[in-house]
Design a protein around this motif. Structure first.
Motif, PDB file in Angstrom:
ATOM      1  N   UNK A 142      32.676  37.954  59.316  1.00 46.85           N
ATOM      2  CA  UNK A 142      33.059  36.946  58.285  1.00 46.85           C
ATOM      3  C   UNK A 142      33.583  37.618  56.878  1.00 46.85           C
ATOM      4  N   UNK A 143      33.881  36.788  55.908  1.00 48.10           N
ATOM      5  CA  UNK A 143      33.905  37.263  54.419  1.00 48.10           C
ATOM      6  C   UNK A 143      33.646  36.018  53.610  1.00 48.10           C
ATOM      7  N   UNK A 144      32.889  36.160  52.629  1.00 49.02           N
ATOM      8  CA  UNK A 144      32.595  35.181  51.747  1.00 49.02           C
ATOM      9  C   UNK A 144      33.656  35.065  50.549  1.00 49.02           C
ATOM     10  N   UNK A 145      34.691  34.179  50.299  1.00 49.26           N
ATOM     11  CA  UNK A 145      35.608  34.200  49.202  1.00 49.26           C
ATOM     12  C   UNK A 145      35.520  33.105  48.266  1.00 49.26           C
ATOM     13  N   UNK A 146      36.116  33.600  46.941  1.00 49.87           N
ATOM     14  CA  UNK A 146      36.186  32.514  46.053  1.00 49.87           C
ATOM     15  C   UNK A 146      37.503  32.563  45.605  1.00 49.87           C
ATOM     16  N   UNK A 147      38.247  31.345  45.494  1.00 47.32           N
ATOM     17  CA  UNK A 147      39.333  31.178  45.101  1.00 47.32           C
ATOM     18  C   UNK A 147      40.134  29.940  45.816  1.00 47.32           C
ATOM     19  N   UNK A 148      41.614  29.843  45.642  1.00 47.14           N
ATOM     20  CA  UNK A 148      42.402  28.806  46.204  1.00 47.14           C
ATOM     21  C   UNK A 148      42.619  29.171  47.683  1.00 47.14           C
ATOM     22  N   UNK A 149      42.533  28.191  48.566  1.00 50.95           N
ATOM     23  CA  UNK A 149      42.632  28.617  49.934  1.00 50.95           C
ATOM     24  C   UNK A 149      43.936  28.734  50.238  1.00 50.95           C
ATOM     25  N   UNK A 150      44.537  29.772  50.810  1.00 56.09           N
ATOM     26  CA  UNK A 150      46.121  29.991  50.995  1.00 56.09           C
ATOM     27  C   UNK A 150      46.168  29.916  52.488  1.00 56.09           C
TER      28      UNK A 150
END
Length: 308
Positions: A142-150
């Motif tokens: 898994x990856x932890x990501x910050x941003x707008x979901x695309x």
């Protein structure tokens, strides 16, 4: 009911394999029993599901619609059984995680020890990087990501809201003055790492896109943070990053009527929802419990690091 379910499974296997004899072998039954059960199913439903010839089996129009729905039912049953099996699993093996550098250091690393103590059969491989990794290609769980979901073939679970605001050091404001409008930013030093450019803001008049320019160019979000604290200019920062600095007066808000897009959030992203390994599910649930709907960094509180 169980007999009806078994007949549905036989029907689906016949369609999948393309013959009664192949389905019979897979199910450990005789072709005669398979044929009899299919006939009983059609009698009960009052319609013909299959057209049978000596050479092949073909679905009727009713059979096609029934098959699609049967497949969905059988898949749901399989997933329900797998869910119960996964609940009993321990987290074992290696959990490979990608996370943003600053966020991982500040808000994941401090809570790894209690998670690992609670799951002694697990090895954690955490890679911190501000670059977008290929989760599947690079073998991440898994990856932890910050941003707008695309849109993506990956699965994402929203862990917490992320609020980004414009800030500057009091020394910078004392020297250059406080901007009053977005246009005033043109006369100021603006700092942004490449992955935070442009600034997508929402204000009284709606959405605004501003492209910051300044003397510092870097791919490091942490370097931008240090530069704004040192009084070099104005930056857009997340409250998880500079909340304590705001509370202590080391930074002040600039243009408080403007914030980053409300669609920005913290996500756990992973390859597939089906048969999610226990190690991935447990870690995601663990982070979600720590952060909660109102993350501790919004109130500058510190959660109990011993929770598991």
């Amino acid at each position: 009911m169980m007999s009806n379910l078994a007949d549905m499974e036989i029907f689906a296997r016949v369609v999948t394999t393309g013959s009664m004899s192949a389905a019979a072998r897979d199910l450990g039954l005789s072709p005669a029993v398979v044929s009899k059960r299919l006939g009983r199913l059609e009698d009960r439903l009052g319609t013909r599901l299959l057209q049978r010839t000596t050479r092949k089996i073909a679905l009727t129009e009713d059979g096609q619609g029934y098959y699609e729905r049967v497949q969905a039912i059988l898949s749901d049953i399989e997933e329900a059984e797998a869910f119960l099996a996964r609940r009993a699993e321990d987290a074992r093996g290696t959990l490979k995680i990608s996370a943003p550098t600053s966020f991982g250091r500040m808000h994941i690393a401090p809570y790894l020890v209690p998670f690992m103590k609670a799951n002694p059969g697990l090895t954690v491989n955490m890679q911190l990087s501000d670059e977008m990794v290929d989760i599947v290609g690079d073998g991440y769980d898994l990856a932890i990501r910050i941003g707008e979901l695309s849109d993506s073939t990956l699965v994402a679970r929203r862990l917490a809201p992320v609020h980004r605001i414009l800030v500057a050091a009091p020394s910078y404001i004392a020297e250059r003055g406080m901007p009053r409008t977005i246009e005033d930013l043109d006369n100021h030093v603006c700092l942004a790492a490449h992955n935070n450019d442009p600034w997508r803001l929402e204000g009284p008049q709606g959405a605004v896109v501003y492209r910051p320019t300044g003397p510092l160019q870097t791919n490091s979000s942490e370097l931008v943070r240090e530069a704004v604290l040192a009084g070099l200019g104005i930056a857009q920062r997340s409250t998880w990053d500079i909340g304590p600095d705001l509370a202590a007066g080391r930074l002040v808000r600039v243009l408080p009527d403007y914030t980053a897009s409300r669609n920005v959030a913290l996500y756990a992203v992973y390859p597939s929802r089906q048969f999610l390994p226990a190690k991935v599910r447990l870690f995601i649930d663990y982070l979600a419990e720590i952060y909660g709907p109102v993350p501790y960094w919004e109130s500058h509180a510190t959660p109990d690091r011993n929770q598991s």
